[in-house]
Design an enzyme around this catalytic site. Structure first.
Site, PDB file in Angstrom:
ATOM      1  N   ASP A 241       0.837  -1.050  -0.475  1.00  0.00           N
ATOM      2  CA  ASP A 241       0.292   0.199  -0.368  1.00  0.00           C
ATOM      3  C   ASP A 241       1.065   0.823  -0.073  1.00  0.00           C
ATOM      4  OD1 ASP A 241      -2.887   0.745   0.075  1.00  0.00           O
ATOM      5  OD2 ASP A 241      -1.305   2.327   1.737  1.00  0.00           O
ATOM      6  N   ASN A 249      -2.281  12.950  -4.197  1.00  0.00           N
ATOM      7  CA  ASN A 249      -3.469  13.805  -5.234  1.00  0.00           C
ATOM      8  C   ASN A 249      -3.918  14.284  -4.862  1.00  0.00           C
ATOM      9  OD1 ASN A 249      -3.566  11.004  -6.901  1.00  0.00           O
ATOM     10  ND2 ASN A 249      -5.008   9.686  -5.535  1.00  0.00           N
ATOM     11  N   HIS A 254      -4.119  14.574  -9.877  1.00  0.00           N
ATOM     12  CA  HIS A 254      -4.132  13.292  -9.691  1.00  0.00           C
ATOM     13  C   HIS A 254      -3.145  12.569 -11.101  1.00  0.00           C
ATOM     14  CE1 HIS A 254      -7.965  12.005  -6.963  1.00  0.00           C
ATOM     15  NE2 HIS A 254      -8.419  13.205  -8.012  1.00  0.00           N
ATOM     16  N   ASP A 258      -1.507   9.108 -10.541  1.00  0.00           N
ATOM     17  CA  ASP A 258      -1.285   8.542 -12.510  1.00  0.00           C
ATOM     18  C   ASP A 258      -0.013   7.897 -11.727  1.00  0.00           C
ATOM     19  OD1 ASP A 258      -4.161   7.796 -11.834  1.00  0.00           O
ATOM     20  OD2 ASP A 258      -4.153   8.953 -13.656  1.00  0.00           O
ATOM     21  N   GLU A 284      -4.432   2.732  -4.970  1.00  0.00           N
ATOM     22  CA  GLU A 284      -2.854   2.347  -4.459  1.00  0.00           C
ATOM     23  C   GLU A 284      -2.625   1.324  -3.935  1.00  0.00           C
ATOM     24  OE1 GLU A 284      -4.503   4.669  -0.074  1.00  0.00           O
ATOM     25  OE2 GLU A 284      -4.944   3.620  -2.803  1.00  0.00           O
TER      26      GLU A 284
END
Length: 376
Positions: A241, A249, A254, A258, A284
């Site tokens: 994680d 973010n 965002h 990505d 994630e």
């Protein structure tokens, strides 16, 4: 290389066919000589009668042996040797059979049939033209002045040559059309296979990270768990994680998030073994299944990934390190998938709550209780 080998096989098959035909003809002659009256046989063997019976047979064997030696000892011009042998043998057979067999002219078609074996139009036209001219010389030079054969027979034989060439041409053209059709069908099938493979890949691969998706991960895990239960396959599950991903973010957008996901996924996918399996589990989170490893080997592999991710540079994210927390569980046969995930998730929860950027393992007691050990 394969085409050359196939061509050589066909050369050999054609020459073997010649041997069979010549052997049958020789056997038929032998039977004829045994059953014929001596005066008739002597008359046939007299050279002044116009047919060099013995000489023709000798030349037939000579042509066959020459072609055989050529194919065995020389690397080039095998087709020329086979075609030339067939041409001379067919005319020598004609001289032998013509006095005794009606329609012996059909032996003269044998060279033209070779073009059908090779599916070669140029060879067909060349042999057809040469046969027309050569038989004209035979007829006007030998058969008409010596045997007084009618011109109608000459015309009929020439017409048979022409009809055979036209028919053979149609066969070759049709064969080429069929081959082109098969090639098109094959290409279409290959295209469909590629499209199907791409579709299958799209169904199995996460489009953002390039790792396997959640559905494929569970399908693969089910198969591995079955192998573990039946065959004792060693298996470990690690859940990764990304730490503070929501902050990335919210702070940088965002599109930066990505990019982080792609880079972390590439690092995870590039550092697993051939027998291991990596997937984007969701958001994630990533999951890695280690197989055929001891628990210590799996821990070392996960730790290497964690360290490499922490050392990555992310200039677009403020040059701050991106880290991951990992929950690692060794599968115990009989636990089942739900227990494996619960233990891995619990270990990951402890890793997140105890400072992040670390691996926590789920150790099992004899009572199947989960005990969390903090990694050093």
């Amino acid at each position: 290389m394969d085409d050359d080998l196939n061509t050589e096989i066909w050369h050999r098959r054609i020459l073997n066919g010649y041997w069979i035909i010549v052997s049958i003809m020789m056997a038929a002659q032998f039977c004829f000589v045994l059953s014929a009256n001596p005066p008739e046989v002597q008359t046939v063997l007299i050279l002044t009668q116009g047919h060099l019976f013995v000489a023709c047979n000798v030349f037939i064997v000579f042509c066959m042996l020459t072609a055989e030696i050529w194919l065995r000892l020389t690397p080039n011009y095998h087709k020329h040797a086979v075609v030339g042998c067939g041409f001379f043998v067919s005319y020598l057979m004609y001289f032998v059979l013509e006095p005794f067999v009606d329609g012996a002219q059909m032996t003269l078609m044998m060279p033209l049939m070779i073009s059908l074996v090779y599916f070669n139009q140029k060879l067909l036209y060349g042999l057809g033209t040469f046969s027309l001219l050569f038989y004209s010389g035979i007829y006007f030079g030998l058969e008409q002045p010596i045997l007084h054969k009618p011109e109608l027979e000459f015309v009929m034989v020439e017409c048979v040559f022409i009809v055979f060439v036209v028919t053979a041409q149609a066969v070759i053209i049709r064969a080429r059309e069929m081959r082109e059709h098969l090639e098109q069908v094959t290409k279409s099938e290959q295209g469909l296979m590629v499209e199907r493979a791409i579709s299958d890949k799209m169904l199995k691969i996460d489009p953002l990270t390039g790792l396997y998706n959640h559905k494929t991960f569970h399908e693969y895990l089910d198969s591995l768990l079955e192998l573990s239960e039946c065959n004792g396959l060693r298996l470990q599950l690690a859940i990764f994680d990304i730490d503070n991903f929501k902050r990335v973010n919210d702070t940088y957008g965002h599109w930066v998030g990505d990019l982080v996901l792609k880079e972390v996924a590439a690092k995870v996918g590039g550092m697993i073994g051939l027998n291991d399996f990596a997937a984007r589990y969701g958001g994630e989170e990533f999951a890695v299944i280690y197989t055929d490893k001891s628990f210590h080997e799996a821990y070392a592999a996960a730790e290497a990934i964690r360290t490499s991710i922490a050392e990555m540079a992310h200039p677009y994210a403020g040059s701050k390190p991106i880290t991951v927390s990992i929950g690692l569980c060794d599968y115990i046969p009989g636990d089942g998938k739900e227990m494996l995930f619960r233990k891995s998730d619990d270990a990951l929860y402890v890793a997140k709550r105890s400072g992040k950027n670390k691996i926590i393992t789920a150790a099992h007691s004899s009572l199947a209780e989960v005990v969390f050990n903090y990694a050093q």
